[in-house]
Design a protein around this motif. Structure first.
Motif, PDB file in Angstrom:
ATOM      1  N   ILE A 401      -7.138  -9.677   2.212  1.00  0.00           N
ATOM      2  CA  ILE A 401      -6.264  -9.238   1.123  1.00  0.00           C
ATOM      3  C   ILE A 401      -4.813  -9.530   1.475  1.00  0.00           C
ATOM      4  CG2 ILE A 401      -5.529  -7.268  -0.290  1.00  0.00           C
ATOM      5  CD1 ILE A 401      -8.466  -8.033  -0.668  1.00  0.00           C
ATOM      6  N   ASP A 402      -4.061  -9.988   0.496  1.00  0.00           N
ATOM      7  CA  ASP A 402      -2.626 -10.223   0.675  1.00  0.00           C
ATOM      8  C   ASP A 402      -1.964  -8.923   1.153  1.00  0.00           C
ATOM      9  OD1 ASP A 402       0.112 -10.721   0.426  1.00  0.00           O
ATOM     10  OD2 ASP A 402      -0.096 -11.866  -1.427  1.00  0.00           O
ATOM     11  N   VAL A 403      -1.196  -9.007   2.227  1.00  0.00           N
ATOM     12  CA  VAL A 403      -0.584  -7.788   2.789  1.00  0.00           C
ATOM     13  C   VAL A 403       0.332  -7.099   1.785  1.00  0.00           C
ATOM     14  CG1 VAL A 403      -0.730  -8.496   5.210  1.00  0.00           C
ATOM     15  CG2 VAL A 403       1.268  -9.180   3.848  1.00  0.00           C
ATOM     16  N   ARG A 404       0.838  -7.836   0.796  1.00  0.00           N
ATOM     17  CA  ARG A 404       1.729  -7.252  -0.211  1.00  0.00           C
ATOM     18  C   ARG A 404       0.992  -6.377  -1.214  1.00  0.00           C
ATOM     19  NH1 ARG A 404       4.791 -12.976  -0.999  1.00  0.00           N
ATOM     20  NH2 ARG A 404       2.608 -13.592  -0.835  1.00  0.00           N
ATOM     21  N   GLU A 405      -0.354  -6.373  -1.140  1.00  0.00           N
ATOM     22  CA  GLU A 405      -1.144  -5.534  -2.027  1.00  0.00           C
ATOM     23  C   GLU A 405      -1.520  -4.194  -1.390  1.00  0.00           C
ATOM     24  OE1 GLU A 405      -4.506  -7.515  -3.691  1.00  0.00           O
ATOM     25  OE2 GLU A 405      -3.406  -9.393  -4.049  1.00  0.00           O
ATOM     26  N   TYR A 406      -1.235  -4.040  -0.101  1.00  0.00           N
ATOM     27  CA  TYR A 406      -1.600  -2.810   0.615  1.00  0.00           C
ATOM     28  C   TYR A 406      -0.523  -1.745   0.481  1.00  0.00           C
ATOM     29  CZ  TYR A 406      -5.510  -4.986   3.157  1.00  0.00           C
ATOM     30  OH  TYR A 406      -6.699  -5.584   3.495  1.00  0.00           O
ATOM     31  N   ASP A 407      -0.975  -0.491   0.575  1.00  0.00           N
ATOM     32  CA  ASP A 407      -0.054   0.616   0.805  1.00  0.00           C
ATOM     33  C   ASP A 407       0.534   0.412   2.197  1.00  0.00           C
ATOM     34  OD1 ASP A 407       0.914   3.533   0.329  1.00  0.00           O
ATOM     35  OD2 ASP A 407      -0.127   3.608   2.259  1.00  0.00           O
ATOM     36  N   LEU A 408       1.873   0.452   2.305  1.00  0.00           N
ATOM     37  CA  LEU A 408       2.538   0.137   3.574  1.00  0.00           C
ATOM     38  C   LEU A 408       2.049   1.017   4.717  1.00  0.00           C
ATOM     39  CD1 LEU A 408       6.291  -0.595   2.732  1.00  0.00           C
ATOM     40  CD2 LEU A 408       4.707  -2.084   3.949  1.00  0.00           C
ATOM     41  N   GLU A 409       1.942   2.317   4.456  1.00  0.00           N
ATOM     42  CA  GLU A 409       1.522   3.241   5.511  1.00  0.00           C
ATOM     43  C   GLU A 409       0.109   2.943   5.964  1.00  0.00           C
ATOM     44  OE1 GLU A 409       1.086   8.071   6.242  1.00  0.00           O
ATOM     45  OE2 GLU A 409       2.261   7.305   4.549  1.00  0.00           O
ATOM     46  N   SER A 410      -0.777   2.652   5.008  1.00  0.00           N
ATOM     47  CA  SER A 410      -2.172   2.355   5.350  1.00  0.00           C
ATOM     48  C   SER A 410      -2.271   1.080   6.172  1.00  0.00           C
ATOM     49  CB  SER A 410      -3.005   2.219   4.069  1.00  0.00           C
ATOM     50  OG  SER A 410      -2.964   3.405   3.308  1.00  0.00           O
ATOM     51  N   LEU A 411      -1.510   0.058   5.783  1.00  0.00           N
ATOM     52  CA  LEU A 411      -1.533  -1.212   6.513  1.00  0.00           C
ATOM     53  C   LEU A 411      -1.010  -1.027   7.934  1.00  0.00           C
ATOM     54  CD1 LEU A 411      -1.782  -4.331   6.651  1.00  0.00           C
ATOM     55  CD2 LEU A 411       0.544  -4.455   5.724  1.00  0.00           C
ATOM     56  N   ARG A 412       0.126  -0.372   8.055  1.00  0.00           N
ATOM     57  CA  ARG A 412       0.756  -0.248   9.379  1.00  0.00           C
ATOM     58  C   ARG A 412      -0.013   0.712  10.288  1.00  0.00           C
ATOM     59  NH1 ARG A 412       7.069  -0.308   7.180  1.00  0.00           N
ATOM     60  NH2 ARG A 412       7.056  -2.541   6.687  1.00  0.00           N
ATOM     61  N   ASN A 413      -0.775   1.623   9.714  1.00  0.00           N
ATOM     62  CA  ASN A 413      -1.619   2.493  10.535  1.00  0.00           C
ATOM     63  C   ASN A 413      -2.755   1.720  11.190  1.00  0.00           C
ATOM     64  OD1 ASN A 413      -0.444   5.039  10.519  1.00  0.00           O
ATOM     65  ND2 ASN A 413      -1.342   5.572   8.542  1.00  0.00           N
ATOM     66  N   GLU A 414      -3.102   0.563  10.626  1.00  0.00           N
ATOM     67  CA  GLU A 414      -4.185  -0.256  11.178  1.00  0.00           C
ATOM     68  C   GLU A 414      -3.665  -1.377  12.076  1.00  0.00           C
ATOM     69  OE1 GLU A 414      -7.096   0.626  11.041  1.00  0.00           O
ATOM     70  OE2 GLU A 414      -7.198   2.013   9.365  1.00  0.00           O
ATOM     71  N   VAL A 415      -2.354  -1.451  12.229  1.00  0.00           N
ATOM     72  CA  VAL A 415      -1.752  -2.492  13.082  1.00  0.00           C
ATOM     73  C   VAL A 415      -0.869  -1.815  14.128  1.00  0.00           C
ATOM     74  CG1 VAL A 415      -0.314  -4.558  13.172  1.00  0.00           C
ATOM     75  CG2 VAL A 415      -1.716  -4.125  11.146  1.00  0.00           C
ATOM     76  N   SER A 416      -1.235  -1.960  15.397  1.00  0.00           N
ATOM     77  CA  SER A 416      -0.402  -1.428  16.484  1.00  0.00           C
ATOM     78  C   SER A 416       0.401  -2.575  17.093  1.00  0.00           C
ATOM     79  CB  SER A 416      -1.268  -0.788  17.568  1.00  0.00           C
ATOM     80  OG  SER A 416      -1.532   0.548  17.281  1.00  0.00           O
ATOM     81  N   MET A 417       1.694  -2.320  17.256  1.00  0.00           N
ATOM     82  CA  MET A 417       2.551  -3.338  17.872  1.00  0.00           C
ATOM     83  C   MET A 417       3.207  -2.774  19.122  1.00  0.00           C
ATOM     84  SD  MET A 417       4.522  -5.472  14.892  1.00  0.00           S
ATOM     85  CE  MET A 417       5.056  -6.695  16.094  1.00  0.00           C
ATOM     86  N   VAL A 418       3.102  -3.504  20.202  1.00  0.00           N
ATOM     87  CA  VAL A 418       3.882  -3.206  21.397  1.00  0.00           C
ATOM     88  C   VAL A 418       4.973  -4.262  21.432  1.00  0.00           C
ATOM     89  CG1 VAL A 418       3.855  -2.826  23.891  1.00  0.00           C
ATOM     90  CG2 VAL A 418       1.808  -2.340  22.524  1.00  0.00           C
ATOM     91  N   LEU A 419       6.161  -3.852  21.079  1.00  0.00           N
ATOM     92  CA  LEU A 419       7.239  -4.808  20.836  1.00  0.00           C
ATOM     93  C   LEU A 419       7.781  -5.408  22.128  1.00  0.00           C
ATOM     94  CD1 LEU A 419       9.163  -2.735  18.148  1.00  0.00           C
ATOM     95  CD2 LEU A 419       7.651  -4.682  17.744  1.00  0.00           C
ATOM     96  N   GLN A 420       8.500  -6.503  21.943  1.00  0.00           N
ATOM     97  CA  GLN A 420       9.119  -7.184  23.072  1.00  0.00           C
ATOM     98  C   GLN A 420      10.097  -6.252  23.790  1.00  0.00           C
ATOM     99  OE1 GLN A 420      11.114 -10.765  21.856  1.00  0.00           O
ATOM    100  NE2 GLN A 420      10.981 -11.674  23.873  1.00  0.00           N
TER     101      GLN A 420
END
Length: 581
Positions: A401-420
């Protein structure tokens, strides 16, 4: 602008109304006092049948009026303080919440230092103006109107002297404002740069000291501070002209009134114009002129805060470039990722794309390595997966699914980032780890930290997992900070885990142990590892080689060694060079 800011009065509406109401009562009482005083002066001046009872009556009346005026003024001040502090609280909250919703591009537009200035200095300036608007800005006009009316009742044509002053002062104030506003606009921009310099210096104080650059930083700060001081000094010098204008007006009017009133009293023997009227006229004249001074003070404060108000509204009216769509999807089915002809640039004004024509498909559960030189846009690529930025062209899909169709909170809850740039916050190690899962038990924290190779050093601290982390994690090493951030990301149990060069500060043995833990603990999670070391990605299912924002090659470690010159060069410089030595 006023309409936008007035929304922040919510919750303090009654205090905002009651403050000017009590001010109006105070004004009415203060305008009655000179009338009573006039009658008392005329009674004493008559010298006939003077009675102490009558004098006591006048005295008692004046005391009651003075106490009533004092009470009204005190109540107005209390309501004003409550309303202005509440207004500032609401304004800061609205600004802060607005910034939390900003995308990275919105923050890039304003800069961190500018946003901090708007949340602090600018809000304080607007709060001061609000306080004056609901108190002094109400009191002064009311007092001017009432005093002017009473001055005409007592002095007749003589009161025209005060009326003539108003347009003269108005013209002077307008001229001053027109000159000062552009200066303040430029000064606040310099304020942002000064805060940016301070923030940068304090954040990098260890680097400054290690390179012995204190004197350089002091000179840089001195120059920025000096430029700001020059602008404010120039503006204040112009605003200072306001006081001489007021003093000239006051003194001129008082001289004229005294001359003409004295002439009328002497020439008529006090029959048409008496001493009591003259006393009352002088009192009302002082009130008129003092409130003109108050208005000029309000004018100065408003002039200074207008630019602050504009800067605040600029943030409040800014729409985030990334929004949750209507009827957004709440569930992410799996960790598959697709880039379809994606191009990206950080700004519409940018001449060159950071990423160009990126097309790739990542299966759910795959481990993907990303290699590339500095500036090859590795971080830019992965930041589009959780919609930290949106693609300028093309489509990014997660779970098909196009990421622009997701609820932002729901999408980001499924993606963990350990930043630079790893960030830890003030609080205990437990507090920081529970950003990944607020309900995680102590046993779960220990288990995950063992997977991230963090339990060994955490347990060695005197307070263990209750050890307090200073702001930014300054009391732990770079490698320790990275392992804590990895543990925090694992606690989230995401469908996609992104490591942006987040094991650069750990040794190769620890790096290998962490990757082994990933394979065993989260086999179904899609893992994207950005690294500079070949050893960090060589066992990945596939490796992407980026060069200049474009994909130069995709394949396994063995395939890329045979087919990709960039990958082979990096490998030889890191591995074969070390073997030869």
């Amino acid at each position: 602008m006023i309409k936008r800011l007035s929304k922040c009065i919510k919750g303090y509406t009654w205090q905002t109304i009651l403050s000017p109401l009590f001010i109006a009562l105070e004004v009415i009482i203060e305008c009655i006092i000179p009338l009573v005083t006039k009658d008392l002066v005329n009674y004493l001046n008559s010298g006939e049948n003077l009675s102490m009872d009558t004098i006591k009556y006048y005295g008692f009346t004046l005391v009651i009026l003075a106490v009533s005026s004092l009470c009204c003024g005190a109540l107005s001040g209390w309501f004003c303080a409550t309303a202005s502090c509440g207004f500032a609280k609401n304004l800061r909250r609205e600004l802060y919440y607005k910034v939390q919703d900003f995308s990275f591009s919105n923050i890039d537009k304003f800069s961190t230092s500018s946003l901090v200035t708007r949340l602090t200095t600018d809000v304080t300036n607007v709060q001061q103006s609000f306080m004056m608007l609901i108190r002094i800005a109400i009191r002064a006009p009311f007092m001017l109107i009432f005093s002017m009316i009473m001055a005409f009742i007592l002095g007749g044509p003589l009161a025209c002297v005060y009326v003539l002053l108003v347009p003269v002062l108005g013209f002077a104030l307008f001229a001053i404002a027109r000159k000062v506003m552009p200066i303040f606009r430029g000064a606040f921009r310099k304020y942002d740069k000064l805060n940016e310099s301070v923030q940068e210096n304090i954040g990098g104080i260890r680097v400054v000291k290690s390179f012995v650059r204190e004197d350089f930083e002091k000179d840089k700060f001195k120059k920025a501070s000096g430029d700001l001081a020059k602008d404010f000094t120039r503006a204040e010098k112009i605003l200072a002209l306001n006081n001489p204008f007021m003093q000239i007006a006051i003194n001129t009017s008082m001289v004229c009134v005294c001359l003409f009133a004295s002439y009328l009293i002497i020439s008529t023997g006090g029959t048409t114009y008496n001493l009591g009227n003259f006393s009352g006229l002088l009192t009302y004249g002082v009130q008129i002129l003092m409130n003109c001074m108050m208005l000029s003070m309000v004018f100065v404060t408003l002039t200074m805060s207008m630019e602050s108000a504009r800067r605040i509204v600029e943030v409040l009216d800014e729409d985030s470039t990334i929004k949750t769509p209507t009827n957004a999807r709440k569930q992410v089915s799996d960790g598959s990722i697709e880039f379809e002809n994606v191009s990206f640039k950080y700004s519409e004004k940018a001449e060159k794309n950071a990423l160009s024509d990126i097309s790739l498909h990542i299966k759910s559960g795959e481990t993907i390595g990303i290699i590339g030189g500095t500036g090859s846009s590795k971080t830019s690529l992965v930041q589009m997966i959780p919609r930290l930025y949106d693609a300028t062209e093309g489509v990014v899909k997660v779970g098909g699914i196009d990421v622009r169709e997701y609820d932002l909170e729901s999408l980001r809850n499924e993606v963990s980032m350990v930043l630079q740039k790893n960030v830890l916050f003030s609080g205990t190690i437990k507090d920081n780890l529970r950003w990944g899962d607020p309900n995680a038990s102590d046993e779960e924290l220990v288990r995950i930290c063992k997977l991230a190779c963090a339990d060994e050093f955490v347990s060695a601290f005197p307070n263990g997992y209750d050890t307090f982390i200073e702001r930014g994690g300054t009391n732990v090493s770079g490698g320790q900070k990275q392992r804590l951030c990895i543990a925090r990301a694992l606690l989230k149990k995401p469908k996609i885990l992104i490591l942006d060069d987040s094991t650069s500060a750990v040794d190769t043995k620890t790096d290998a142990m962490i990757r082994k833990a990933f394979r065993e603990e989260i086999p179904g999670t899609t893992k994207i590892i950005i690294a500079q070391r070949i050893s960090s990605v060589e066992d990945a299912d596939r490796i992407i080689v980026l060069d200049g924002g474009k994909i130069d090659g995709i394949g396994t470690h063995e395939e890329l060694l045979k087919t990709n010159a960039i990958y082979r060069e990096v490998y030889e410089s890191q591995v074969k060079g070390g073997d030869d030595q």
